[in-house]
Design an enzyme around this catalytic site. Structure first.
Site, PDB file in Angstrom:
ATOM      1  CG  HIS A   1      -3.405  -0.983   3.915  1.00 52.50           C
ATOM      2  ND1 HIS A   1      -3.534  -1.167   5.272  1.00 52.50           N
ATOM      3  CD2 HIS A   1      -3.004  -2.185   3.418  1.00 52.50           C
ATOM      4  CE1 HIS A   1      -3.232  -2.427   5.576  1.00 52.50           C
ATOM      5  NE2 HIS A   1      -2.913  -3.065   4.465  1.00 52.50           N
TER       6      HIS A   1
ATOM      7  CD  GLU B   1       0.093  -1.168   3.312  1.00 54.56           C
ATOM      8  OE1 GLU B   1       0.198  -2.210   2.644  1.00 54.56           O
ATOM      9  OE2 GLU B   1       0.258  -1.135   4.548  1.00 54.56           O
TER      10      GLU B   1
ATOM     11  CD  GLU C   1      -2.364  -3.993  -0.538  1.00 60.10           C
ATOM     12  OE1 GLU C   1      -1.828  -3.209   0.256  1.00 60.10           O
ATOM     13  OE2 GLU C   1      -2.449  -5.228  -0.321  1.00 60.10           O
TER      14      GLU C   1
HETATM   15  N1  ARG Z   1       1.113  -4.383   3.924  1.00 60.15           N
HETATM   16  C1  ARG Z   1       1.032  -5.394   2.889  1.00 60.15           C
HETATM   17  C2  ARG Z   1      -0.419  -5.812   2.849  1.00 60.15           C
HETATM   18  O1  ARG Z   1      -0.904  -6.545   3.638  1.00 60.15           O
HETATM   19  C3  ARG Z   1       1.923  -6.553   3.142  1.00 60.15           C
HETATM   20  C4  ARG Z   1       3.373  -6.284   2.910  1.00 60.15           C
HETATM   21  C5  ARG Z   1       4.249  -7.191   3.666  1.00 60.15           C
HETATM   22  N2  ARG Z   1       5.497  -7.358   3.016  1.00 60.15           N
HETATM   23  C6  ARG Z   1       6.427  -8.221   3.366  1.00 60.15           C
HETATM   24  N3  ARG Z   1       7.482  -8.332   2.615  1.00 60.15           N
HETATM   25  N4  ARG Z   1       6.338  -8.963   4.414  1.00 60.15           N
HETATM   26  O2  ARG Z   1      -1.165  -5.316   2.106  1.00 60.15           O
HETATM   27 ZN    ZN Z   2      -2.560  -5.091   4.310  1.00 64.80          ZN
END
Ligand code: ARG
Ligand code: ZN
Length: 896
Positions: free
Chosen positions: A298, A261, A295
């Site tokens: 977010h 996001e 996303e």
């Molecule tokens: N914030 C992202 C989502 O849930 C996940 C990103 C996590 N990235 C990672 N490399 N662990 O939409």
């Molecule tokens: Zn997320």
């Protein structure tokens, strides 16, 4: 080193602004940064900046280069001694995108540049306080060769773009919103672009863009439509609006997770962007809509209000998954009659709960079990779990159930009023919610509810009922239990306390009618009970008949329920419960019991689906559901689908996976065999030649039709085999084509080299996402043995370092091929260990995910249990494995 939540300390410096300049070159990219820093205290302090795999070229303060004894550099970062007041910190360093296969930080894919910074990837780009509570205003200058990288993107608004000498050009981007480094992104390359302007509710025009690899333009329409629907939905349901003039989505084929996001510049796994009817299934379409929504949502729940530290990850993920689930449910029920909308919502709820039970329940019963707000971790990437995401969403959903939509929205409004622009904690969110709750109900109190954030495990609620006909009184006793799990078992002096469990409750008469009742002086058809003590008694008056309790309706809490239902009672609920979720749940209980009965048969292997005696009541139930014209097709296919075998694997102690798979197949195939006529009538009725459309009704029709086809191919009905071949050849969409192919591959002999598989590969070999389907289908087929998987790894299209490809073959085999993976000789476990170690050499995050396949090794019967343990120990014995992998394997083996 273990990171503890209780050790949190605020960063001692503020960084009001940061300017970044990138000279993008594949081998070595130079990054210059200028930070406007202000010390929070009067005395001089050391300033710590994270930095990994970087080369430091220059560091100066107020344009004066630092001397060697002004700072200390090690492999984790840079410490600058004795900083005070206001100053400008300038750093030049370089990183190596081309050889970066971790897919964290700045990396290359398909000859283009991309970034992934959450959680701790920014420190692989430049030296910086890479923690979510350090928020700053970013200005980014990108410089690259114009021919190769005509498109240069970063967060926010484009300030300028100009040509430079030697065929280079530059773009300058400015993000007006303060953000933590994990939300930074850049992209450079040549892309197809699909865009449109869209009018917001307040009349503002915004630019929406989808960037994807050249040649994929015909696969981005659905993503753009989904983005626009997400924006509309957040405006109407949450009163939240897009805060930028443009919103960009970029698809990349090498990506560790689903999507990210980054402010105004979301970066997506191609699997959650690209679709057209010829290449993507209905499930892909739904996944794209959900992840685009996720996303986008977010932007408020994650970006405008972010996390203070990574222990608070569920603050943004649980809440955003909840919002995403509601978005999908609203989209599925849009434009339907009230009745059909209710069913469509139930279908979505069933899908979400099935996912939770398949992945999160086992996690919550494993050595990796953790509360949705963990207290410690070694490596934060290991905590992007279904507990943080899906259980986190269930906790938010319980709040929504308790407060109701209106009060919940008041709480959201208060949350943003208090915390817009801040990095906060789960408690801050709960405080805002509790405030709204109390506005509406003076004695409302979330004290006990908050334990969902600090305790792990799936609570079990044992319910007993006693009905007294003469007084028309029903007494229910509920007792909750949740033994310590995961790290909790290592803390003998911490007591586990009862949870606050909201139980949506109704009564159904023996003949299937809703039974109204009196409770605490009120009259109800359904009531929300609050179980907050270890044991509680609830008394219901004026209950006219000996009733059947319908408990935890719509899955109002993430718990398991023990109630001694007779099969007759379950059959009544399965036919009549007005709660569509619980009606499905009753069917699940009935068939789970039947599979367990078969599993326990001494001479199980003597039977085939023709000779095994299945409870005729189940066949009746199936027959009625198959032929009930009042049942919506999507809902009907849920009622006719057996529970995921992984749910059952968890419910049986010392489980023998091969025996369970056998019992499961017997029941599944005999339901095809005994109901052949009914399946055919469904198939024929639904197999009408219509243009492909994605909406709840058409998707439901395809789902039921293809379930029917699978059931009929499974019993080798000769007409079904030719029908499947015909459907495979003539389908006008990927959903039908792939369904026909998987039925043929899974249920007919010698399928591994079968003609349609080859034909499928030849037709689609230029579309990576379809090639993934080709690998996945074979990897998960019960007809596929380890040897064939090894053969596929040598296929020219296989590539271990592309996560989608690794997932489609190796993860699919280990997770979804019970027969091939759980070999009594343990060879597949050793194969698994080899793959984990090999992947760990270049992508620790993916290796650690694959390592989790054996989480629940101790739940299995011998010889499986010891063989799994042996394979885990092989990994544990290796030196130089990543910290990601070590954490998983040590926890799984209880090595502390
Ligand atoms: N914030 C992202 C989502 O849930 C996940 C990103 C996590 N990235 C990672 N490399 N662990 O939409
Ligand atoms: Zn997320």
């Amino acid at each position: 080193a273990t990171i503890l939540r209780e050790d949190y300390q605020a960063y001692p410096f503020e960084i009001s602004k940061v300017a970044l300049k990138f000279n993008l070159e594949p081998d070595t990219t130079r990054v210059s940064s200028t930070l406007h820093v202000k010390s929070k205290s009067v005395s001089a302090q050391d300033m710590y900046l994270h930095g990994e795999e970087l080369e430091l070229i220059d560091v100066s303060i107020n344009d004066v280069p630092l001397q060697a004894n002004d700072y200390h550099l090690d492999e984790d970062g840079l410490t600058i001694f004795n900083c005070s007041g206001n100053f400008t910190l300038s750093i030049t360093c370089s990183n190596k995108p081309e050889i970066n296969k971790t897919l964290m930080g700045l990396y290359r894919s398909g000859g283009h540049f991309y970034t992934q910074c959450e959680a701790e990837g920014f420190r692989r780009i430049t030296f910086y306080p890479d923690r979510p509570d350090v928020m700053s205003e970013f200005e980014v200058t990108l410089i690259a060769d114009k021919n190769t990288y005509p498109v240069l993107l970063s967060n926010g608004n484009l300030l300028s773009q100009e040509d430079l000498a030697d065929g280079y050009h530059q773009a300058v981007w400015h993000d007006p919103f303060k953000k933590p480094a994990y939300l930074f992104a850049l992209v450079a390359g040549a892309f197809d672009l699909r865009e449109k302007t869209s009018k917001l509710a307040d009349g503002r025009e915004v630019l929406l863009q989808i960037y994807s690899d050249q040649g994929t333009y015909d696969q981005t329409a659905w993503a753009l439509e989904s983005l626009e629907r997400s924006i509309r939905w957040d405006e109407t349901r949450f009163n939240l609006s897009l805060d930028l003039d443009r919103f960009m989505v970029v698809a990349v084929s090498d990506f560790n997770m689903g999507a990210m996001e980054n402010k105004g510049l979301n970066i997506f796994n191609t699997a959650y962007v690209l679709a057209n009817p010829q290449t993507a299934t209905d499930a892909n379409y739904a996944g794209i809509e959900a992840v685009i929504g996720h996303e986008y949502f977010h932007n408020w729940t994650g970006n405008r209000v972010t996390c203070r530290d990574w222990f608070q990850l569920s603050l943004k993920e649980g809440l955003t998954v909840f919002r995403e689930q509601e978005f999908s449910a609203d989209m599925m029920s849009m434009g339907l009659t009230e009745d059909m909308a209710k069913t469509a919502r139930a279908v979505k709820r069933i899908a979400d709960v099935s996912l939770l039970k398949t992945h999160q329940f086992p996690e919550d019963a494993s050595p990796m079990a953790h509360p949705i707000r963990p207290n410690s971790y070694e490596e934060i990437s290991n905590f992007y779990t279904s507990t943080i995401y899906e259980k986190g969403a269930e906790i938010i959903r319980m709040l929504h159930t308790m407060l109701g939509e209106e009060v919940f929205q008041q709480g959201m409004k208060e949350y943003f009023r208090r915390h817009d622009g801040q990095a906060v904690t789960c408690d801050d969110f709960l405080n805002a919610m509790e405030w709204a709750y109390q506005q509406h109900q003076a004695d409302a109190d979330l004290t006990i509810f908050r334990r969902w954030y600090s305790q792990a495990g799936t609570p079990n609620v044992a319910v007993e009922s006693h009905y007294d006909a003469s007084s028309q009184q029903l007494v229910l006793t509920m007792k909750q239990r949740c033994p310590k799990v995961g790290v909790e078992t290592l803390q003998p002096d911490v007591d586990k306390l009862p949870f606050h469990i909201p139980i949506a409750f109704a009564l159904v008469s023996k003949d299937g009618k809703a039974l109204p009742f009196e409770f605490n002086g009120g009259h109800y058809d359904e009531v929300l009970l609050h179980l907050t003590d270890e044991q509680q008694t609830f008394v219901f008056e004026r209950v006219e008949n000996d009733p059947i309790p319908s408990l935890v309706r719509n899955f109002s809490a993430p718990v398991t329920i023990d109630y001694d239902y007779t099969q007759e009672e379950l059959m009544t609920l399965a036919a009549h419960d007005s709660d569509h979720y619980n009606r499905w749940e009753a069917v699940q209980r009935i068939v789970s019991d039947e599979i367990k009965r078969l599993y326990a048969l001494d001479n199980l292997s003597d039977y085939d689906y023709k000779t095994v005696a299945i409870d005729p009541k189940i066949i009746d139930l199936w027959s009625r559901n198959l032929l009930d014209p009042a049942l919506d097709a999507a809902y009907r296919s849920e009622l006719l689908t057996l529970p995921n075998i992984k749910i059952l694997l968890e419910q049986i102690e010392a489980v023998d996976p091969q025996r369970l798979a056998l019992a499961y197949d017997l029941l599944e195939c005999s339901l095809g065999y005994h109901l052949q006529k009914q399946w055919w009538s469904n198939y024929i009725e639904l197999n009408i030649d219509t243009p492909y459309k994605v909406n709840a009704i058409e998707v439901g029709h395809r789902k039921l039709k293809n379930l029917a086809l699978k059931q009929l191919v499974a019993i080798h009905d000769p007409k079904a085999l030719s029908t499947a071949e015909m459907q495979f050849n003539q389908a006008n969409n990927m959903t039908d084509r792939l369904a026909a192919l998987s039925a043929l591959v899974n249920y007919t002999e010698d399928s591994c080299d079968c003609l349609p598989l080859n034909k499928f590969f030849e037709s689609y070999q230029h579309n990576p996402l379809v090639v993934d389907k080709w690998f996945a289908l074979q990897a998960s087929s019960p007809k596929t043995e380890l040897q064939h998987v090894k053969g596929l790894m040598a296929h020219p299209a296989f590539n271990l370092s592309n996560p989608n490809r690794a997932r489609s073959l190796i993860f699919q085999f280990c997770l979804n091929n019970i027969h091939g993976f759980h070999r009594p000789d343990g060879k597949s476990y050793l194969f698994w260990a080899d793959q984990v170690l090999q992947i760990d050499e270049f992508n620790p995050e993916i290796a650690a995910r694959l390592a989790r396949v054996l989480d629940n090794w101790s739940h299995y019967a011998e010889p499986y249990q010891s063989l799994m343990k042996g394979a885990l120990e092989q990994i544990a014995a290796q030196e130089n494995t990543s910290k990601n992998l070590r954490e998983i394997v040590n926890k799984t083996l209880h090595i502390t």
